[in-house]
Scaffold this active site. Structure first.
Site, PDB file in Angstrom:
ATOM      1  N   CYS A  82     -11.390  -5.931  -2.057  1.00  0.00           N
ATOM      2  CA  CYS A  82     -11.535  -6.662  -0.672  1.00  0.00           C
ATOM      3  C   CYS A  82     -12.750  -7.146  -0.721  1.00  0.00           C
ATOM      4  O   CYS A  82     -13.913  -6.350  -0.497  1.00  0.00           O
ATOM      5  CB  CYS A  82     -11.167  -5.574   0.255  1.00  0.00           C
ATOM      6  SG  CYS A  82     -11.379  -6.328   2.166  1.00  0.00           S
ATOM      7  N   LYS A  92       0.595  -4.469   3.522  1.00  0.00           N
ATOM      8  CA  LYS A  92      -0.899  -4.703   3.893  1.00  0.00           C
ATOM      9  C   LYS A  92      -1.635  -3.483   3.343  1.00  0.00           C
ATOM     10  O   LYS A  92      -1.532  -2.358   3.632  1.00  0.00           O
ATOM     11  CB  LYS A  92      -0.980  -4.707   5.390  1.00  0.00           C
ATOM     12  CG  LYS A  92      -2.455  -5.025   5.752  1.00  0.00           C
ATOM     13  CD  LYS A  92      -3.077  -6.140   5.314  1.00  0.00           C
ATOM     14  CE  LYS A  92      -4.710  -6.346   5.618  1.00  0.00           C
ATOM     15  NZ  LYS A  92      -5.667  -7.313   5.198  1.00  0.00           N
TER      16      LYS A  92
HETATM   17  C1  DHB Z   1      -8.712  -8.219   2.966  1.00  0.00           C
HETATM   18  C2  DHB Z   1      -8.710  -8.991   2.200  1.00  0.00           C
HETATM   19  C3  DHB Z   1      -8.702  -8.944   0.756  1.00  0.00           C
HETATM   20  O1  DHB Z   1      -8.736  -9.797  -0.097  1.00  0.00           O
HETATM   21  C4  DHB Z   1      -7.959  -7.718   0.445  1.00  0.00           C
HETATM   22  O2  DHB Z   1      -8.051  -7.379  -1.019  1.00  0.00           O
HETATM   23  C5  DHB Z   1      -8.166  -6.643   1.290  1.00  0.00           C
HETATM   24  C6  DHB Z   1      -7.958  -6.894   2.690  1.00  0.00           C
HETATM   25  C7  DHB Z   1      -8.812  -8.248   4.470  1.00  0.00           C
HETATM   26  O3  DHB Z   1      -9.834  -9.174   4.805  1.00  0.00           O
HETATM   27  O4  DHB Z   1      -8.212  -7.795   5.367  1.00  0.00           O
END
Ligand code: DHB
Length: 307
Positions: A126, A43
């Protein structure tokens, strides 16, 4: 027949999770490690752990998904500890998504001096943290950050991009990326800031950001293929492409590979189906290749024909 060489590692097949899906905890990461995915990624993390946005923040749709997670993650040290203590059997990617250039540089310095020997993904896209723009829509900032990164970072590094929708932007971003010794470019992240509504309830379906969120799944496949193709035809051949967006079956995978992708990430459909999806995708892609008479992916990768 699906064996894929990427960053000097041999993968059993080109499939892996897209960061954000099934990779927040060590339990989920272990399930990916033991699945038939060819590789896996953590993540996207920040230096310190975050709880992310209020729920509901991820909704499955008939044709895809919308999310505004807000970067919930267990913090850099948690993932570094995991990847440096997991015995090597499959290639591990480490995703970082700092809230500032300083945070990204700080995490990269720590990766550089660690024993981590996988591939790092610097997330420039993000869309879900309130008040924070997607970095890769700012071309100057992106170039400045990559200049600072490659001043010291020597391990394999790729970047995750948001989708672009204009040829001028494909050209400008590819010119920037071609200046750097990137291992790969991952395209695309979710299509940022869509709005999905429930007409019966006359309300939005996710809570954060008044319902605005990143779109994924089949409804973004054409945009993903366009971005894979646009970068595959513009980037130096040493920079590989990871194709992400709308892969739910073997045919979607085949199309991404035809456009020039080397590795394929699966988000929305992995969220729906769980890690056994990788068995199905590998089987379906193999079946298509057998029907077409291909013995290896390299025989057709990037060979999309024009009319
Ligand atoms: C999140 C969403 C994304 O598309 C990303 O690249 C990184 C984090 C998120 O909302 O956690």
């Amino acid at each position: 027949m699906l064996k894929t060489v990427f960053a000097n590692h041999e993968l059993e097949n080109p499939f892996m999770n897209a960061s954000g899906v099934h990779c927040m905890t060590t339990e989920e990461l272990n399930e990916l490690y033991h699945s038939s995915a060819g590789a896996f990624i953590t993540k996207s993390c920040t230096p310190l752990q975050r709880t992310g946005n209020p729920e509901p923040r991820y909704i499955d749709l008939p044709n895809g998904s919308i999310n505004s997670m807000g970067l919930p993650n267990k913090g850099f040290d948690y993932y570094l500890d995991y990847v440096t203590h997991t015995p090597y059997r499959k290639l591990c990617f480490f995703s970082i998504s700092g809230m500032s250039a300083a945070e990204n540089l700080d995490m990269l310095r720590r990766l550089e001096t660690s024993s981590f020997d996988g591939v790092t993904e610097l997330n420039l896209s993000c869309p879900n943290v309130p008040g924070k723009p997607q970095l890769a829509y700012d071309f100057e900032q992106t170039e400045r950050l990559l200049t600072q990164v490659f001043d010291f970072y020597r391990k394999p590094l790729g970047v995750k991009l948001p989708p672009y929708f204009d040829f001028a932007h494909f050209d400008q971003m590819a010119d920037i990326l071609n200046q750097f010794p990137l291992t790969y470019v991952n395209t695309i992240n979710s299509v940022g800031n869509g709005l999905v509504i429930d007409p019966d309830l006359e309300q939005v379906v996710i809570k954060p950001k008044n319902g605005f969120g990143g779109l994924g799944g089949p409804l973004i496949k054409a945009t993903a293929l366009a971005n894979v193709r646009a970068f595959a035809t513009r980037l130096n051949s040493e920079i590989k492409i990871i194709g992400t967006g709308g892969i739910t079956n073997g045919q979607d995978a085949f199309e991404h590979l035809l456009c020039g992708a080397s590795v394929l990430q699966v988000g929305t459909q992995l969220h729906k189906e769980g890690p056994t999806i990788f068995d199905r995708l590998a089987r379906e892609l193999s079946d298509i290749m057998k029907k077409k008479g291909y013995a290896a992916i390299d025989e057709f990768r990037g060979k999309l024909k024009d009319l």
